[in-house]
Design a protein around this motif. Structure first.
Motif, PDB file in Angstrom:
ATOM      1  N   ARG A 160       0.824  -1.207   0.000  1.00 29.31           N
ATOM      2  CA  ARG A 160       0.000   0.000   0.000  1.00 29.31           C
ATOM      3  C   ARG A 160       0.861   1.261   0.000  1.00 29.31           C
ATOM      4  O   ARG A 160       0.628   2.187  -0.781  1.00 29.31           O
ATOM      5  N   LEU A 161       1.889   1.291   0.853  1.00 26.48           N
ATOM      6  CA  LEU A 161       2.740   2.478   0.933  1.00 26.48           C
ATOM      7  C   LEU A 161       3.537   2.704  -0.356  1.00 26.48           C
ATOM      8  O   LEU A 161       3.681   3.839  -0.811  1.00 26.48           O
ATOM      9  N   ILE A 162       4.034   1.629  -0.933  1.00 27.71           N
ATOM     10  CA  ILE A 162       4.758   1.761  -2.205  1.00 27.71           C
ATOM     11  C   ILE A 162       3.815   2.271  -3.285  1.00 27.71           C
ATOM     12  O   ILE A 162       4.154   3.165  -4.056  1.00 27.71           O
ATOM     13  N   ALA A 163       2.610   1.701  -3.337  1.00 29.31           N
ATOM     14  CA  ALA A 163       1.634   2.148  -4.346  1.00 29.31           C
ATOM     15  C   ALA A 163       1.264   3.607  -4.136  1.00 29.31           C
ATOM     16  O   ALA A 163       1.165   4.369  -5.108  1.00 29.31           O
ATOM     17  N   GLU A 164       1.074   4.010  -2.868  1.00 28.05           N
ATOM     18  CA  GLU A 164       0.748   5.412  -2.593  1.00 28.05           C
ATOM     19  C   GLU A 164       1.866   6.331  -3.073  1.00 28.05           C
ATOM     20  O   GLU A 164       1.615   7.376  -3.655  1.00 28.05           O
ATOM     21  N   SER A 170       0.322  13.449  -5.812  1.00 30.06           N
ATOM     22  CA  SER A 170       0.932  14.449  -4.943  1.00 30.06           C
ATOM     23  C   SER A 170       1.890  13.830  -3.944  1.00 30.06           C
ATOM     24  O   SER A 170       2.813  14.490  -3.486  1.00 30.06           O
ATOM     25  N   HIS A 171       1.685  12.563  -3.604  1.00 30.47           N
ATOM     26  CA  HIS A 171       2.605  11.896  -2.684  1.00 30.47           C
ATOM     27  C   HIS A 171       3.887  11.455  -3.383  1.00 30.47           C
ATOM     28  O   HIS A 171       4.830  11.043  -2.737  1.00 30.47           O
ATOM     29  N   ALA A 172       3.916  11.532  -4.688  1.00 28.51           N
ATOM     30  CA  ALA A 172       5.067  11.021  -5.427  1.00 28.51           C
ATOM     31  C   ALA A 172       6.291  11.915  -5.273  1.00 28.51           C
ATOM     32  O   ALA A 172       7.395  11.471  -5.445  1.00 28.51           O
ATOM     33  N   ARG A 173       6.090  13.188  -4.948  1.00 34.03           N
ATOM     34  CA  ARG A 173       7.236  14.085  -4.756  1.00 34.03           C
ATOM     35  C   ARG A 173       7.501  14.246  -3.276  1.00 34.03           C
ATOM     36  O   ARG A 173       6.586  14.296  -2.466  1.00 34.03           O
ATOM     37  N   ARG A 174       8.738  14.357  -2.907  1.00 39.10           N
ATOM     38  CA  ARG A 174       9.116  14.493  -1.513  1.00 39.10           C
ATOM     39  C   ARG A 174       8.764  15.893  -1.007  1.00 39.10           C
ATOM     40  O   ARG A 174       9.225  16.881  -1.551  1.00 39.10           O
ATOM     41  N   PRO A 175       7.954  15.999   0.048  1.00 35.49           N
ATOM     42  CA  PRO A 175       7.640  17.299   0.622  1.00 35.49           C
ATOM     43  C   PRO A 175       8.874  17.917   1.273  1.00 35.49           C
ATOM     44  O   PRO A 175       9.824  17.223   1.609  1.00 35.49           O
ATOM     45  N   ALA A 176       8.821  19.226   1.487  1.00 35.90           N
ATOM     46  CA  ALA A 176       9.974  19.950   2.033  1.00 35.90           C
ATOM     47  C   ALA A 176      10.305  19.510   3.447  1.00 35.90           C
ATOM     48  O   ALA A 176      11.457  19.500   3.832  1.00 35.90           O
ATOM     49  N   HIS A 177       9.304  19.112   4.265  1.00 35.34           N
ATOM     50  CA  HIS A 177       9.562  18.806   5.668  1.00 35.34           C
ATOM     51  C   HIS A 177       9.685  17.318   5.958  1.00 35.34           C
ATOM     52  O   HIS A 177       9.785  16.921   7.092  1.00 35.34           O
ATOM     53  N   GLY A 178       9.633  16.471   4.995  1.00 37.60           N
ATOM     54  CA  GLY A 178       9.754  15.023   5.210  1.00 37.60           C
ATOM     55  C   GLY A 178       9.497  14.309   3.915  1.00 37.60           C
ATOM     56  O   GLY A 178       9.388  14.933   2.879  1.00 37.60           O
TER      57      GLY A 178
END
Length: 195
Positions: A160-164, A170-178
């Motif tokens: 599930r986490l890999i698929a997400e 939007s989850h495919a790019r790394r956010p600035a804070h994590g």
């Protein structure tokens, strides 16, 4: 012949013949080869056991069956040069991989690797053992000292986490804070449980 080996074989392997046949009928597409396949599995298991008895005979038999089917599929895809004769007469187009396709494949593999690397430690180890090393759920549980149910949950969680991450937009790019998986946890999508 070693009588104790024969007794072991009858006691540990032949008792699972009906389960093996069900597995082969479910897994192998050429019904006419099932009995030959079964015999070849028995021969391989017997010869291996003559050298050293497997710790888990039933698992060993099914692993041998899976490897044998894989070998047969692989051999079936290889075309003998003698059988073909004149290769030019086949008039087969060669599918050359373009630099663009090669780069795209590398990028996809990199994204998948990133997603895998971001899994929680235990989840990543369980997924690796089950999907890469192809250990059974029971073997993973024994190796890691966790229940089989936990193994099952961790594999599902990892998928599930890999698929997400991999397909989640939007989850495919790394956010600035994590990273993306941290964000999923913050949003309550990936809350870790006790197992």
């Amino acid at each position: 012949m070693d009588d104790s080996l024969n007794n072991w074989f009858a006691r540990e392997i032949l008792v699972h013949e009906s389960a093996l046949m069900r597995y082969l009928l479910r897994s192998w597409f050429r019904r006419e080869e099932i009995h030959d396949l079964r015999q070849e599995i028995y021969v391989r298991v017997y010869e291996a056991a003559a050298k050293a008895r497997p710790a888990m005979p039933k698992s060993f038999m099914f692993t041998t069956a899976r490897h044998l089917m894989t070998d047969r599929l692989r051999r079936g895809r290889v075309v003998s040069i003698e059988a073909v004769g004149d290769i030019d007469a086949l008039n087969v187009l060669i599918d050359e991989i373009s630099p663009e396709r090669r780069l795209g494949a590398r990028q996809e593999l990199k994204r998948l690797t990133d997603a895998f690397d971001r899994l929680p430690d235990r989840c990543r180890e369980v997924v690796w053992l089950r999907r890469v090393e192809e250990l059974s759920q029971k073997e993973v549980a024994a190796r890691m000292g966790i229940s089989e149910k936990t193994v099952e949950k961790q594999v599902a969680k990892g998928a599930r986490l890999i698929a997400e991450y991999f397909y989640g937009g939007s989850h495919a790019r790394r956010p600035a804070h994590g990273d993306a998986m941290d964000t999923a946890y913050e949003n309550g999508h990936g809350q870790q449980q006790g197992d």
